[in-house]
Each structure stands twice: as structure tokens, then as C-alpha cells.
Design a protein around this motif. Structure first.
Motif, PDB file in Angstrom:
ATOM      1  N   ALA A  46       0.832  -1.201   0.000  1.00 25.24           N
ATOM      2  CA  ALA A  46       0.000   0.000   0.000  1.00 25.24           C
ATOM      3  C   ALA A  46       0.862   1.244   0.000  1.00 25.24           C
ATOM      4  O   ALA A  46       1.872   1.311   0.700  1.00 25.24           O
ATOM      5  CB  ALA A  46      -0.919   0.003   1.218  1.00 25.24           C
ATOM      6  N   ASP A  47       0.453   2.217  -0.752  1.00 26.75           N
ATOM      7  CA  ASP A  47       1.103   3.531  -0.798  1.00 26.75           C
ATOM      8  C   ASP A  47       2.610   3.457  -1.028  1.00 26.75           C
ATOM      9  O   ASP A  47       3.363   4.318  -0.586  1.00 26.75           O
ATOM     10  CB  ASP A  47       0.841   4.297   0.509  1.00 26.75           C
ATOM     11  N   GLN A  94       3.082  -2.981   7.355  1.00 28.74           N
ATOM     12  CA  GLN A  94       2.690  -4.120   6.540  1.00 28.74           C
ATOM     13  C   GLN A  94       3.645  -5.293   6.731  1.00 28.74           C
ATOM     14  O   GLN A  94       4.848  -5.107   6.881  1.00 28.74           O
ATOM     15  CB  GLN A  94       2.657  -3.714   5.070  1.00 28.74           C
ATOM     16  N   ARG A  95       3.089  -6.504   6.741  1.00 34.08           N
ATOM     17  CA  ARG A  95       3.866  -7.736   6.878  1.00 34.08           C
ATOM     18  C   ARG A  95       3.418  -8.743   5.839  1.00 34.08           C
ATOM     19  O   ARG A  95       2.253  -8.779   5.442  1.00 34.08           O
ATOM     20  CB  ARG A  95       3.630  -8.383   8.252  1.00 34.08           C
ATOM     21  N   LEU A  96       4.333  -9.604   5.463  1.00 35.75           N
ATOM     22  CA  LEU A  96       4.001 -10.735   4.614  1.00 35.75           C
ATOM     23  C   LEU A  96       3.337 -11.797   5.475  1.00 35.75           C
ATOM     24  O   LEU A  96       3.813 -12.102   6.563  1.00 35.75           O
ATOM     25  CB  LEU A  96       5.265 -11.321   3.991  1.00 35.75           C
ATOM     26  N   ILE A  98      -0.192  -9.467   1.902  1.00 34.81           N
ATOM     27  CA  ILE A  98       0.393  -8.421   2.730  1.00 34.81           C
ATOM     28  C   ILE A  98      -0.714  -7.974   3.678  1.00 34.81           C
ATOM     29  O   ILE A  98      -1.820  -7.643   3.247  1.00 34.81           O
ATOM     30  CB  ILE A  98       0.910  -7.254   1.874  1.00 34.81           C
ATOM     31  N   VAL A  99      -0.420  -8.005   4.977  1.00 35.33           N
ATOM     32  CA  VAL A  99      -1.420  -7.664   5.990  1.00 35.33           C
ATOM     33  C   VAL A  99      -0.868  -6.562   6.884  1.00 35.33           C
ATOM     34  O   VAL A  99       0.331  -6.340   6.944  1.00 35.33           O
ATOM     35  CB  VAL A  99      -1.794  -8.899   6.840  1.00 35.33           C
ATOM     36  N   GLU A 100      -1.768  -5.892   7.572  1.00 36.94           N
ATOM     37  CA  GLU A 100      -1.351  -4.872   8.535  1.00 36.94           C
ATOM     38  C   GLU A 100      -1.071  -5.542   9.871  1.00 36.94           C
ATOM     39  O   GLU A 100      -1.906  -6.287  10.383  1.00 36.94           O
ATOM     40  CB  GLU A 100      -2.431  -3.807   8.685  1.00 36.94           C
ATOM     41  N   THR A 101       0.071  -5.279  10.440  1.00 38.11           N
ATOM     42  CA  THR A 101       0.488  -5.902  11.693  1.00 38.11           C
ATOM     43  C   THR A 101      -0.504  -5.627  12.806  1.00 38.11           C
ATOM     44  O   THR A 101      -0.857  -6.522  13.566  1.00 38.11           O
ATOM     45  CB  THR A 101       1.892  -5.409  12.094  1.00 38.11           C
TER      46      THR A 101
END
Length: 191
Positions: free
Chosen positions: A151-152, A158-160, A176-179
Motif C-alpha cells: 500500500a502507498d 505491513q507484513r508478509l 500483505i497484511v497490517e500488523t
């Protein structure tokens, strides 16, 4: 498995692992251990999740890169699967550019099976092979993204995240997720 957060490069890109289920010990990430007299003494203890990391810098004519190599192990892959056996593992290699942004994410089992290379949105289009298909790919029976979009154009929070198939421990999805979102969900889980 959520690795601890530390102010290091290897921690910043340490992947999260989400098993399909945790009903069987052989699907749990474990600690390589030695116990004399049992199966040659070496086994994976699923009561303690451990991930190892190593860092390697390398140079090409055009730039400098860093490979972050993450390794984890499982007690076994049950019989009647191609990779059946004890103490198998998974390698995740995150290749960073000179600005320490992730370009490629590579996964392979320690036996050498199920190799998957996934570019990120930081990899320049000129580096893709001719005819690269930017849609989802079917590899080894799993449908995986052809590219990971940060993102951006930043990595920030962000984490894998790697979603693991039961028994074979193959990558069944990669995101990719937000921690902070993962932490919030983890805190709501019963222990």
C-alpha cells in the motif's frame, strides 16, 4: 506464528505464518531438538515455535541487494504426500534492494520442492521476464498472487503473511497484511 518485533531489518520483514488448522502437532512450527535414542535423536518439538533468520548481501553490476532468509520446521509431513517424512522445513527468502525495500519473495521447502517466486510492487517492470502474467498463478495445486502490492508504496505497518496447507505445509495463499490488524485478531483468540 507471529515473530517478536524488534528494531532490526530481519524483524521488520519477518513473515507471519497462518496454518490452515492446528488440530495435529505435525502442522505446528517447532523447535529442532535432540533426544538420544529416538529416531536418530533429532526431532521437532511442536510445543515451542521457532523461526531462524540469516542475512546475506550480494552485488551485481547494477546494484547491491540483501537476502533475508527465514527458516522454520515441522515435526513431519504424513505418509502419502510427495514430501512425506520427519523434520521437514520451509524457507522464505525476502530479497531487498539497496533502499531495503522488498523486491522478491521466494518460498521453497527444505527438500527443494514447491519453489515459488513472487515479485512485489517494488520490482521494476523491466526486471520481469517477457510475457509475465500479472494475474493469479496456479502453482503446485495452489492459486497464488502473481505480485504482492504494498500500500502507498511503503512498507510501514505491513507484513508478509503465509497461509499454510495442512499436512504438506505448502503455501496456499500469500498476502500483505497490517500488523496491528493481526495483533488485534490474535489478542481476541482464546489461549
Amino acid at each position: 506464528y507471529c515473530p517478536p518485533e524488534e528494531p532490526t531489518l530481519s524483524s521488520r520483514y519477518a513473515p507471519l505464518f497462518v496454518p490452515q488448522t492446528l488440530h495435529a502437532d505435525h502442522n505446528r512450527i517447532g523447535l529442532p531438538s535432540v533426544r538420544p535414542g529416538v529416531d536418530g535423536g533429532v526431532f521437532i518439538d511442536p510445543s515451542t515455535a521457532v523461526m531462524y533468520v540469516d542475512m546475506h548481501e550480494f552485488f551485481t553490476a547494477g546494484s547491491r541487494y540483501t537476502n533475508l532468509v527465514y527458516r522454520l520446521h515441522f515435526p513431519e509431513v504424513p505418509q502419502f504426500h510427495l514430501t512425506a517424512g520427519k523434520n521437514g522445513g520451509l524457507l522464505v527468502i525476502v530479497t531487498l534492494d539497496r533502499e531495503k525495500k522488498p523486491l522478491l519473495v521466494t518460498t521453497v521447502h527444505t527438500c527443494g520442492c514447491y519453489l515459488v517466486i513472487t515479485p512485489t510492487s517494488f520490482l521494476p517492470e523491466s526486471a520481469y521476464p517477457d510475457g509475465w502474467n500479472n494475474r493469479k498463478r496456479v502453482l503446485w495445486g495452489e492459486t497464488l498472487p502473481a505480485q504482492l502490492e504494498f500500500a502507498d508504496k511503503g512498507t510501514g505497518d505491513q507484513r508478509l503473511a503465509f497461509f499454510l496447507r495442512d499436512d504438506t505445509h505448502r503455501i496456499m495463499d500469500l498476502k500483505i497484511v497490517e500488523t496491528r490488524e493481526v495483533k488485534r485478531k490474535a489478542e481476541s483468540l482464546p489461549l
